[in-house]
Design an enzyme around this catalytic site. Structure first.
Site, PDB file in Angstrom:
ATOM      1  N   THR A  47       0.833  -1.215   0.000  1.00 27.42           N
ATOM      2  CA  THR A  47       0.000   0.000   0.000  1.00 27.42           C
ATOM      3  C   THR A  47       0.860   1.255   0.000  1.00 27.42           C
ATOM      4  OG1 THR A  47      -1.784  -1.164   1.136  1.00 27.42           O
ATOM      5  CG2 THR A  47      -1.832   1.247   1.218  1.00 27.42           C
ATOM      6  N   CYS A  48       1.960   1.204   0.725  1.00 22.53           N
ATOM      7  CA  CYS A  48       2.852   2.362   0.815  1.00 22.53           C
ATOM      8  C   CYS A  48       3.454   2.705  -0.545  1.00 22.53           C
ATOM      9  CB  CYS A  48       3.951   2.103   1.833  1.00 22.53           C
ATOM     10  SG  CYS A  48       3.330   1.631   3.458  1.00 22.53           S
ATOM     11  N   SER A  49       3.853   1.681  -1.295  1.00 23.74           N
ATOM     12  CA  SER A  49       4.527   1.886  -2.579  1.00 23.74           C
ATOM     13  C   SER A  49       3.568   2.033  -3.755  1.00 23.74           C
ATOM     14  CB  SER A  49       5.473   0.720  -2.871  1.00 23.74           C
ATOM     15  OG  SER A  49       6.576   0.758  -2.010  1.00 23.74           O
TER      16      SER A  49
END
EC number: 1.11.1.27
Length: 157
Positions: A47-49
């Site tokens: 999700t972060c990337s």
């Protein structure tokens, strides 16, 4: 847990830049600036990337046009990982700040134990800071990604 209207805690974060390793004192870094600071559980994670950091990369100019002086991403990772992740994501307008030992995250009261994922990590959030004072804090529910997105912060501004 830090609340709106409170000052950021005194702590340091690291950033690897073209000039080398920088150690930032939080009160000095955010003094006399309006800042969007968002936190992720880990660099190079799905999700972060795929969503969180890329949203701020794409919306950086729009966010800054709303009077924001600095956009910063923080994670409980080391400065080398944060710098490599920023380069991989073309995050040249975002300060990629490392909270290597998690002390800043813990001082905010926004840590979580991720167990086998990596131990103590940051919860996912975004905040608006004006001269070191938290004016807005959008903290995600566990396993959610809604209120800390670049779009949500842009709508808030």
């Amino acid at each position: 847990m830090i609340q709106q209207g409170q000052s950021l805690p005194s702590a340091t974060l690291s950033e690897l830049t073209a000039e080398g390793m920088q150690t930032h004192d939080i009160p000095a870094l955010f003094a006399n600036k309006k800042v969007v600071l968002f936190a992720v559980p880990g660099a190079f994670t799905p999700t972060c990337s795929e969503s969180h950091l890329p949203g701020f990369v794409v919306k950086a100019d729009e966010i800054k046009a709303k009077g924001i002086d600095m956009i910063a991403c923080v994670s409980v990772n080391d400065a080398f990982v944060m710098q490599a992740w920023g380069e991989a994501q073309n995050a040249n307008q975002i300060h990629m700040l490392a909270d290597g030992d998690g002390s800043f995250t813990q001082a905010l009261g926004l840590e979580m134990d991720s167990g086998k994922f990596g131990g103590i990590r940051s919860q996912r959030y975004a905040m608006v800071i004006d001269n070191g004072i938290v004016t807005h804090l959008n903290l995600e529910a566990p396993k959610s990604f809604e209120v800390s997105s670049a779009e949500a912060i842009l709508a808030l501004l």
